[in-house]
Structures are given as C-alpha cells and as structure tokens.
Motif scaffolding. Structure first.
Motif, PDB file in Angstrom:
ATOM      1  N   VAL A  87      36.615  53.275  41.424  1.00  0.00           N
ATOM      2  CA  VAL A  87      36.792  53.632  42.821  1.00  0.00           C
ATOM      3  C   VAL A  87      37.131  55.118  42.889  1.00  0.00           C
ATOM      4  O   VAL A  87      38.065  55.577  42.224  1.00  0.00           O
ATOM      5  CB  VAL A  87      37.924  52.801  43.470  1.00  0.00           C
ATOM      6  CG1 VAL A  87      38.149  53.238  44.909  1.00  0.00           C
ATOM      7  CG2 VAL A  87      37.600  51.313  43.393  1.00  0.00           C
ATOM      8  N   VAL A  88      36.335  55.856  43.676  1.00  0.00           N
ATOM      9  CA  VAL A  88      36.600  57.278  43.903  1.00  0.00           C
ATOM     10  C   VAL A  88      37.562  57.350  45.084  1.00  0.00           C
ATOM     11  O   VAL A  88      37.153  57.228  46.242  1.00  0.00           O
ATOM     12  CB  VAL A  88      35.304  58.056  44.203  1.00  0.00           C
ATOM     13  CG1 VAL A  88      35.618  59.540  44.381  1.00  0.00           C
ATOM     14  CG2 VAL A  88      34.282  57.841  43.101  1.00  0.00           C
ATOM     15  N   ASP A  89      38.826  57.521  44.777  1.00  0.00           N
ATOM     16  CA  ASP A  89      39.868  57.536  45.802  1.00  0.00           C
ATOM     17  C   ASP A  89      40.093  58.975  46.254  1.00  0.00           C
ATOM     18  O   ASP A  89      40.788  59.747  45.604  1.00  0.00           O
ATOM     19  CB  ASP A  89      41.150  56.920  45.237  1.00  0.00           C
ATOM     20  CG  ASP A  89      42.235  56.773  46.290  1.00  0.00           C
ATOM     21  OD1 ASP A  89      41.985  57.076  47.478  1.00  0.00           O
ATOM     22  OD2 ASP A  89      43.346  56.344  45.919  1.00  0.00           O
ATOM     23  N   LYS A 117      36.937  40.792  42.439  1.00  0.00           N
ATOM     24  CA  LYS A 117      37.618  39.510  42.279  1.00  0.00           C
ATOM     25  C   LYS A 117      36.722  38.371  41.786  1.00  0.00           C
ATOM     26  O   LYS A 117      36.983  37.780  40.751  1.00  0.00           O
ATOM     27  CB  LYS A 117      38.275  39.107  43.598  1.00  0.00           C
ATOM     28  CG  LYS A 117      38.995  37.780  43.537  1.00  0.00           C
ATOM     29  CD  LYS A 117      39.584  37.417  44.878  1.00  0.00           C
ATOM     30  CE  LYS A 117      40.231  36.057  44.816  1.00  0.00           C
ATOM     31  NZ  LYS A 117      40.762  35.636  46.098  1.00  0.00           N
ATOM     32  N   ASP A 118      35.679  38.055  42.516  1.00  0.00           N
ATOM     33  CA  ASP A 118      34.898  36.854  42.203  1.00  0.00           C
ATOM     34  C   ASP A 118      34.069  36.971  40.933  1.00  0.00           C
ATOM     35  O   ASP A 118      33.818  35.978  40.261  1.00  0.00           O
ATOM     36  CB  ASP A 118      33.998  36.487  43.379  1.00  0.00           C
ATOM     37  CG  ASP A 118      34.801  36.085  44.610  1.00  0.00           C
ATOM     38  OD1 ASP A 118      35.939  35.602  44.441  1.00  0.00           O
ATOM     39  OD2 ASP A 118      34.304  36.273  45.728  1.00  0.00           O
ATOM     40  N   THR A 119      33.618  38.173  40.609  1.00  0.00           N
ATOM     41  CA  THR A 119      32.714  38.355  39.466  1.00  0.00           C
ATOM     42  C   THR A 119      33.396  38.942  38.245  1.00  0.00           C
ATOM     43  O   THR A 119      32.834  38.887  37.151  1.00  0.00           O
ATOM     44  CB  THR A 119      31.556  39.292  39.855  1.00  0.00           C
ATOM     45  OG1 THR A 119      32.107  40.579  40.192  1.00  0.00           O
ATOM     46  CG2 THR A 119      30.762  38.718  41.011  1.00  0.00           C
ATOM     47  N   GLN A 120      34.552  39.536  38.427  1.00  0.00           N
ATOM     48  CA  GLN A 120      35.266  40.239  37.362  1.00  0.00           C
ATOM     49  C   GLN A 120      34.462  41.419  36.820  1.00  0.00           C
ATOM     50  O   GLN A 120      34.683  41.866  35.697  1.00  0.00           O
ATOM     51  CB  GLN A 120      35.677  39.282  36.233  1.00  0.00           C
ATOM     52  CG  GLN A 120      36.692  38.234  36.667  1.00  0.00           C
ATOM     53  CD  GLN A 120      37.973  38.856  37.215  1.00  0.00           C
ATOM     54  OE1 GLN A 120      38.640  39.620  36.530  1.00  0.00           O
ATOM     55  NE2 GLN A 120      38.310  38.555  38.454  1.00  0.00           N
ATOM     56  N   GLY A 171      36.251  55.110  47.772  1.00  0.00           N
ATOM     57  CA  GLY A 171      37.524  54.449  48.030  1.00  0.00           C
ATOM     58  C   GLY A 171      37.803  54.230  49.509  1.00  0.00           C
ATOM     59  O   GLY A 171      38.815  54.709  50.031  1.00  0.00           O
ATOM     60  N   TYR A 172      36.922  53.482  50.161  1.00  0.00           N
ATOM     61  CA  TYR A 172      37.184  53.089  51.553  1.00  0.00           C
ATOM     62  C   TYR A 172      38.410  52.177  51.574  1.00  0.00           C
ATOM     63  O   TYR A 172      38.746  51.541  50.571  1.00  0.00           O
ATOM     64  CB  TYR A 172      36.008  52.304  52.137  1.00  0.00           C
ATOM     65  CG  TYR A 172      34.653  52.928  51.976  1.00  0.00           C
ATOM     66  CD1 TYR A 172      34.360  54.190  52.477  1.00  0.00           C
ATOM     67  CD2 TYR A 172      33.634  52.225  51.337  1.00  0.00           C
ATOM     68  CE1 TYR A 172      33.103  54.741  52.337  1.00  0.00           C
ATOM     69  CE2 TYR A 172      32.362  52.766  51.202  1.00  0.00           C
ATOM     70  CZ  TYR A 172      32.107  54.027  51.703  1.00  0.00           C
ATOM     71  OH  TYR A 172      30.856  54.560  51.562  1.00  0.00           O
ATOM     72  N   ALA A 174      41.715  47.878  49.057  1.00  0.00           N
ATOM     73  CA  ALA A 174      42.427  46.614  49.260  1.00  0.00           C
ATOM     74  C   ALA A 174      41.794  45.470  48.475  1.00  0.00           C
ATOM     75  O   ALA A 174      42.488  44.530  48.092  1.00  0.00           O
ATOM     76  CB  ALA A 174      42.463  46.265  50.746  1.00  0.00           C
ATOM     77  N   GLY A 175      40.490  45.549  48.208  1.00  0.00           N
ATOM     78  CA  GLY A 175      39.792  44.414  47.622  1.00  0.00           C
ATOM     79  C   GLY A 175      39.537  44.461  46.134  1.00  0.00           C
ATOM     80  O   GLY A 175      39.322  43.420  45.515  1.00  0.00           O
ATOM     81  N   VAL A 176      39.549  45.640  45.536  1.00  0.00           N
ATOM     82  CA  VAL A 176      39.366  45.725  44.086  1.00  0.00           C
ATOM     83  C   VAL A 176      40.716  45.444  43.444  1.00  0.00           C
ATOM     84  O   VAL A 176      41.726  46.061  43.790  1.00  0.00           O
ATOM     85  CB  VAL A 176      38.810  47.098  43.660  1.00  0.00           C
ATOM     86  CG1 VAL A 176      38.747  47.212  42.145  1.00  0.00           C
ATOM     87  CG2 VAL A 176      37.421  47.326  44.256  1.00  0.00           C
ATOM     88  N   GLN A 177      40.732  44.507  42.516  1.00  0.00           N
ATOM     89  CA  GLN A 177      41.992  44.061  41.924  1.00  0.00           C
ATOM     90  C   GLN A 177      42.371  44.868  40.687  1.00  0.00           C
ATOM     91  O   GLN A 177      41.515  45.399  39.985  1.00  0.00           O
ATOM     92  CB  GLN A 177      41.879  42.588  41.544  1.00  0.00           C
ATOM     93  CG  GLN A 177      41.665  41.688  42.727  1.00  0.00           C
ATOM     94  CD  GLN A 177      41.635  40.232  42.334  1.00  0.00           C
ATOM     95  OE1 GLN A 177      41.136  39.868  41.284  1.00  0.00           O
ATOM     96  NE2 GLN A 177      42.198  39.394  43.194  1.00  0.00           N
TER      97      GLN A 177
END
Length: 168
Positions: free
Chosen positions: A91-93, A83-86, A49-50, A55-58
């Motif tokens: 995410v390891v936050d 986003k682009d590929t679905q 989870g950088y 911010a980028g994973v929807q």
C-alpha cells in the motif's frame, strides 16, 4: 540440477475488490493474483493508500519511508494481506494524495481530481522501484503487471531505468 525459482509477479493497479471497485479492473485484481498464488506463484499487489484500502488490508507493517515526491511530503510503503485471499498487498500510503472522499478518480461532484497525474505517477514510480528490489530488500519481481492507465507509468520508469531483469 538447477534449483527451481518461484516466479514473482507484482500487479500494480488503482483498485482491488472488495476494497475499492469502480469497474471490472477491481475484480481482475482480486481474482488473478489469488489464482496465481494458488498455482505457486509469489503474486503480490500494489495499490494506492485510499481510506478503504488502509482499513481493509490486514496486518499492515511499514516496509520503507519514501522522501517527498509528486507533491506528497510523507509517503510510506506498507505491506499487508488481502483478507479473503491472503495475497500480499503493498500500500502506497501518501495521505496528501490518497486520503480523500470520493472515488479513486473523481471527487464527490464527479470531476477528475486535479492532481490525478501526480497521484498515479507516484503509484507507477513506487511500483517500478519496488519491482526492481529497491524498496523492499526482501522481495523483487520477475514481472511487473501494470494495469490500466493508472499504473502505466511504471512501464516507462522501468524502460528508462531497467532493474534486475524485471519485465513488464
């Protein structure tokens, strides 16, 4: 007739394009799961989870909370889509380990993060437990595809504690 089971593959990696990229690994992690998804495979990613990933994973939602481990007091496993590929992306936050400036492996001065061992041990540990179905009650993997040294410990964790037929 035996019902057909959809192949399920979990890709564990430290980077994925366009969110985090230092080399070719990010490109492969963007392309291969997407291509397999188009071929009917349930392909998913797991990445640290950088800040750029968060911010980028929807459509991130919490899957589970994980007790303190590897020096991180707070760890949340989240699931969203690239986003682009679905392509689904876990995410390891773990803010203490991953929310920092610099690239995934080095600080701004070019030195390795002193806790890289813990940072990537956590990624491998979560990937192994996720693949076996322990962390997401709705999903487990047939194959865990660990990429590069950052995710390699996932294979060791599976070898010591094999799950439900997961292969690496």
């Amino acid at each position: 007739m035996t019902p057909v089971t959809t192949m399920k593959v979990l890709f564990a990696a430290a980077e994925v394009f366009p969110l985090v990229k230092t080399g070719g690994l990010a490109d492969v992690m963007a392309a291969l799961p997407a291509a397999l998804k188009q071929a009917g495979v349930d392909a998913r990613l797991i990445v640290p989870g950088y800040p750029a990933v968060l911010a980028g994973v929807q459509n991130l939602r919490t899957i589970t909370e994980i007790d303190a481990i590897f020096g991180a007091a707070r760890i949340t496993l989240r699931l969203g889509v690239i986003k682009d590929t679905q392509v689904p992306c876990y995410v390891v936050d773990a803010p203490f380990l991953y929310r920092r400036a610099g690239n995934p492996y080095h600080s701004h001065n070019g030195h390795d993060w002193p806790d890289n061992l813990q940072r990537f041990a956590l990624l491998g540990w979560v990937a192994a437990h996720l693949a076996t179905g322990e962390l997401d009650s709705d999903w487990s993997a047939h194959i865990l595809h660990a990429n590069d040294w950052h995710a390699a410990l996932a294979c060791a964790y599976l070898a010591c504690h094999p799950g439900h037929g997961v292969g690496t």
